[in-house]
Design a protein around this motif. Structure first.
Motif, PDB file in Angstrom:
ATOM      1  N   ILE A   1      47.925 -12.111 -23.953  1.00 20.81           N
ATOM      2  CA  ILE A   1      46.940 -13.197 -23.942  1.00 20.81           C
ATOM      3  C   ILE A   1      46.991 -13.957 -22.613  1.00 20.81           C
ATOM      4  O   ILE A   1      45.957 -14.231 -21.997  1.00 20.81           O
ATOM      5  N   ASN A   2      48.192 -14.272 -22.171  1.00 15.65           N
ATOM      6  CA  ASN A   2      48.352 -15.010 -20.914  1.00 15.65           C
ATOM      7  C   ASN A   2      47.887 -14.185 -19.715  1.00 15.65           C
ATOM      8  O   ASN A   2      47.199 -14.687 -18.828  1.00 15.65           O
ATOM      9  N   GLU A   3      48.270 -12.905 -19.673  1.00 12.63           N
ATOM     10  CA  GLU A   3      47.903 -12.037 -18.551  1.00 12.63           C
ATOM     11  C   GLU A   3      46.398 -11.837 -18.447  1.00 12.63           C
ATOM     12  O   GLU A   3      45.870 -11.596 -17.365  1.00 12.63           O
ATOM     13  N   ASN A   4      45.714 -11.925 -19.569  1.00 12.10           N
ATOM     14  CA  ASN A   4      44.283 -11.666 -19.587  1.00 12.10           C
ATOM     15  C   ASN A   4      43.443 -12.929 -19.754  1.00 12.10           C
ATOM     16  O   ASN A   4      42.235 -12.845 -20.008  1.00 12.10           O
ATOM     17  N   ASN A   5      44.082 -14.082 -19.610  1.00 10.83           N
ATOM     18  CA  ASN A   5      43.390 -15.375 -19.711  1.00 10.83           C
ATOM     19  C   ASN A   5      42.509 -15.468 -20.948  1.00 10.83           C
ATOM     20  O   ASN A   5      41.343 -15.862 -20.877  1.00 10.83           O
ATOM     21  N   ILE A   6      43.068 -15.122 -22.066  1.00  8.98           N
ATOM     22  CA  ILE A   6      42.343 -15.192 -23.331  1.00  8.98           C
ATOM     23  C   ILE A   6      42.708 -16.506 -24.007  1.00  8.98           C
ATOM     24  O   ILE A   6      43.882 -16.852 -24.108  1.00  8.98           O
ATOM     25  N   ASN A   7      41.708 -17.206 -24.483  1.00  3.83           N
ATOM     26  CA  ASN A   7      41.943 -18.476 -25.167  1.00  3.83           C
ATOM     27  C   ASN A   7      41.901 -18.211 -26.678  1.00  3.83           C
ATOM     28  O   ASN A   7      40.827 -18.175 -27.272  1.00  3.83           O
ATOM     29  N   ILE A   8      43.073 -18.019 -27.270  1.00  8.17           N
ATOM     30  CA  ILE A   8      43.147 -17.714 -28.695  1.00  8.17           C
ATOM     31  C   ILE A   8      44.470 -18.238 -29.257  1.00  8.17           C
ATOM     32  O   ILE A   8      45.491 -18.235 -28.559  1.00  8.17           O
ATOM     33  N   ASP A   9      44.424 -18.704 -30.473  1.00 11.82           N
ATOM     34  CA  ASP A   9      45.639 -19.162 -31.154  1.00 11.82           C
ATOM     35  C   ASP A   9      46.367 -17.976 -31.757  1.00 11.82           C
ATOM     36  O   ASP A   9      45.748 -16.991 -32.150  1.00 11.82           O
TER      37      ASP A   9
END
Length: 151
Positions: free
Chosen positions: A31-39
């Motif tokens: 998630i962090n590496e791909n700049n995804i905004n998700i819980d």
């Protein structure tokens, strides 16, 4: 939101499977590496003793049910969870879910009591006609409680 089951789905009260937190870590890295905004929500076996570990792995939403419902003091357990660096809003939804669980348990108990009463009425009819011994509702509940305590 991405849900990671931290137990085998289907049965409350299970212990958290430690390997699932490794999956949470990998998911958080992705998630962090791909700049995804998700819980990341973890569900199963979460309790005061391991919630910080789940948070460190990357989870930010925690389903806490059995640990609260089965505690001697629900309010104290919730406070204990909040005091472990878990944001209040992260637990808010879980408290609502726990409330539903408690209501479901009460509803189930009421339905069960009604079922037992109906069964006892039928047993009364049989006992009257055939002189049969049956157990009272209290005897049945006591037997069930003893069996559950033994588990």
């Amino acid at each position: 939101m991405c849900l990671v089951m931290t137990v085998e789905p289907g049965l409350g009260g299970q212990k958290l499977i430690p390997e699932t937190l490794e999956k949470v870590q990998k998911l958080k890295t992705y998630i962090n590496e791909n700049n995804i905004n998700i819980d990341i929500e973890v569900d199963g076996g979460i309790k005061p003793e391991n919630i910080e570990e789940a948070k460190k792995a990357g989870a930010n939403i925690f389903v806490v049910g059995t640990a609260i419902v089965n505690s001697d003091n629900m309010e104290e357990t919730i406070e204990n969870l909040k005091n472990r660096n878990i944001k209040t809003e992260e637990l808010l939804l879980k408290e609502e879910q726990t409330s539903y669980m408690v209501n479901d348990a009460i509803s189930f108990e009421n339905e069960y009591n009604e079922y037992i009463e109906n069964a006892l009425d039928e047993a009364d009819k049989v006992a009257d006609s055939e002189n049969v011994r049956y157990y009272t509702q209290e005897e049945v509940f006591n037997k069930l409680r003893r069996e559950l305590d033994e588990e």
